[in-house]
Design a protein around this motif. Structure first.
Motif, PDB file in Angstrom:
ATOM      1  N   UNK A   1      32.659 -18.363  14.919  1.00 36.85           N
ATOM      2  CA  UNK A   1      33.696 -18.614  13.935  1.00 36.85           C
ATOM      3  C   UNK A   1      33.052 -19.198  12.680  1.00 36.85           C
ATOM      4  N   UNK A   2      33.687 -18.931  11.562  1.00 39.29           N
ATOM      5  CA  UNK A   2      33.236 -19.499  10.305  1.00 39.29           C
ATOM      6  C   UNK A   2      34.444 -19.622   9.379  1.00 39.29           C
ATOM      7  N   UNK A   3      34.206 -20.242   8.249  1.00 41.51           N
ATOM      8  CA  UNK A   3      35.296 -20.532   7.324  1.00 41.51           C
ATOM      9  C   UNK A   3      35.215 -19.675   6.065  1.00 41.51           C
ATOM     10  N   UNK A   4      36.388 -19.176   5.663  1.00 42.00           N
ATOM     11  CA  UNK A   4      36.535 -18.515   4.379  1.00 42.00           C
ATOM     12  C   UNK A   4      37.566 -19.313   3.587  1.00 42.00           C
ATOM     13  N   UNK A   5      37.709 -18.986   2.323  1.00 45.97           N
ATOM     14  CA  UNK A   5      38.788 -19.560   1.522  1.00 45.97           C
ATOM     15  C   UNK A   5      39.845 -18.473   1.391  1.00 45.97           C
ATOM     16  N   UNK A   6      41.032 -18.731   1.915  1.00 44.59           N
ATOM     17  CA  UNK A   6      42.119 -17.757   1.902  1.00 44.59           C
ATOM     18  C   UNK A   6      43.235 -18.274   1.007  1.00 44.59           C
ATOM     19  N   UNK A   7      43.450 -17.594  -0.095  1.00 46.25           N
ATOM     20  CA  UNK A   7      44.468 -18.002  -1.074  1.00 46.25           C
ATOM     21  C   UNK A   7      44.329 -19.482  -1.444  1.00 46.25           C
TER      22      UNK A   7
ATOM     23  N   UNK B   1      40.239 -21.375   5.844  1.00 43.12           N
ATOM     24  CA  UNK B   1      40.805 -20.560   6.928  1.00 43.12           C
ATOM     25  C   UNK B   1      39.662 -20.136   7.842  1.00 43.12           C
ATOM     26  N   UNK B   2      39.838 -20.313   9.143  1.00 44.52           N
ATOM     27  CA  UNK B   2      38.823 -19.944  10.125  1.00 44.52           C
ATOM     28  C   UNK B   2      39.006 -18.491  10.555  1.00 44.52           C
ATOM     29  N   UNK B   3      37.912 -17.749  10.639  1.00 49.17           N
ATOM     30  CA  UNK B   3      37.925 -16.373  11.142  1.00 49.17           C
ATOM     31  C   UNK B   3      36.791 -16.210  12.143  1.00 49.17           C
ATOM     32  N   UNK B   4      36.920 -15.200  12.985  1.00 51.16           N
ATOM     33  CA  UNK B   4      35.897 -14.933  13.989  1.00 51.16           C
ATOM     34  C   UNK B   4      34.737 -14.147  13.412  1.00 51.16           C
ATOM     35  N   UNK B   5      33.584 -14.275  14.044  1.00 49.53           N
ATOM     36  CA  UNK B   5      32.412 -13.507  13.633  1.00 49.53           C
ATOM     37  C   UNK B   5      32.729 -12.018  13.723  1.00 49.53           C
ATOM     38  N   UNK B   6      32.321 -11.280  12.724  1.00 49.36           N
ATOM     39  CA  UNK B   6      32.521  -9.845  12.722  1.00 49.36           C
ATOM     40  C   UNK B   6      33.901  -9.401  12.272  1.00 49.36           C
ATOM     41  N   UNK B   7      34.770 -10.344  11.923  1.00 47.97           N
ATOM     42  CA  UNK B   7      36.103  -9.957  11.455  1.00 47.97           C
ATOM     43  C   UNK B   7      36.006  -9.157  10.166  1.00 47.97           C
ATOM     44  N   UNK B   8      36.923  -8.197  10.034  1.00 52.20           N
ATOM     45  CA  UNK B   8      36.978  -7.415   8.816  1.00 52.20           C
ATOM     46  C   UNK B   8      38.322  -7.663   8.129  1.00 52.20           C
TER      47      UNK B   8
ATOM     48  N   UNK C   1      42.316  -0.317   0.318  1.00 51.10           N
ATOM     49  CA  UNK C   1      42.790  -0.264   1.709  1.00 51.10           C
ATOM     50  C   UNK C   1      41.900   0.653   2.558  1.00 51.10           C
ATOM     51  N   UNK C   2      41.378   1.705   1.984  1.00 53.61           N
ATOM     52  CA  UNK C   2      40.533   2.637   2.731  1.00 53.61           C
ATOM     53  C   UNK C   2      39.229   1.997   3.203  1.00 53.61           C
ATOM     54  N   UNK C   3      38.881   0.832   2.644  1.00 49.53           N
ATOM     55  CA  UNK C   3      37.640   0.140   3.016  1.00 49.53           C
ATOM     56  C   UNK C   3      37.872  -1.092   3.880  1.00 49.53           C
ATOM     57  N   UNK C   4      39.123  -1.405   4.181  1.00 47.65           N
ATOM     58  CA  UNK C   4      39.420  -2.632   4.937  1.00 47.65           C
ATOM     59  C   UNK C   4      38.706  -2.689   6.289  1.00 47.65           C
ATOM     60  N   UNK C   5      38.668  -1.587   7.021  1.00 45.54           N
ATOM     61  CA  UNK C   5      38.052  -1.591   8.349  1.00 45.54           C
ATOM     62  C   UNK C   5      36.539  -1.793   8.269  1.00 45.54           C
ATOM     63  N   UNK C   6      35.928  -1.386   7.161  1.00 45.20           N
ATOM     64  CA  UNK C   6      34.476  -1.470   7.006  1.00 45.20           C
ATOM     65  C   UNK C   6      34.009  -2.757   6.331  1.00 45.20           C
ATOM     66  N   UNK C   7      34.908  -3.447   5.653  1.00 43.73           N
ATOM     67  CA  UNK C   7      34.508  -4.642   4.877  1.00 43.73           C
ATOM     68  C   UNK C   7      34.550  -5.881   5.760  1.00 43.73           C
ATOM     69  N   UNK C   8      33.371  -6.315   6.204  1.00 36.55           N
ATOM     70  CA  UNK C   8      33.244  -7.504   7.041  1.00 36.55           C
ATOM     71  C   UNK C   8      33.366  -8.760   6.183  1.00 36.55           C
ATOM     72  N   UNK C   9      34.023  -9.765   6.740  1.00 36.88           N
ATOM     73  CA  UNK C   9      34.127 -11.058   6.060  1.00 36.88           C
ATOM     74  C   UNK C   9      32.845 -11.846   6.271  1.00 36.88           C
ATOM     75  N   UNK C  10      32.456 -12.599   5.259  1.00 32.58           N
ATOM     76  CA  UNK C  10      31.246 -13.410   5.295  1.00 32.58           C
ATOM     77  C   UNK C  10      31.617 -14.874   5.100  1.00 32.58           C
ATOM     78  N   UNK C  11      30.813 -15.793   5.649  1.00 35.71           N
ATOM     79  CA  UNK C  11      31.091 -17.211   5.426  1.00 35.71           C
ATOM     80  C   UNK C  11      31.200 -17.510   3.926  1.00 35.71           C
TER      81      UNK C  11
END
Length: 67
Positions: free
Chosen positions: A1-7, A11-18, A44-54
């Protein structure tokens, strides 16, 4: 898990989340939403491929009709 800034809030997300998984976790799947990461719109066509990063700065905006 790692943290992103959401709005603007942490916000915590899991490793590998897109982006697609994030939108689903926010109960916004299938809704009219736009997503930007680090101030760049993610099509939207790239949502599945765009991984979130810390430390990504993610903005999710939902279109609401009315007047």
């Amino acid at each position: 898990m790692f943290e992103i800034e959401l709005n603007g809030a942490p916000h915590q997300v899991g490793d590998g989340n897109n982006v697609e998984e994030l939108v689903a976790a926010l109960s916004l799947a299938g809704k009219a939403v736009a997503v930007a990461i680090n101030r760049e719109i993610v099509p939207r066509s790239q949502w599945a491929d765009r991984k979130l990063q810390p430390a990504d700065r993610v903005d999710v905006v939902r279109a609401i009709g009315g007047g």
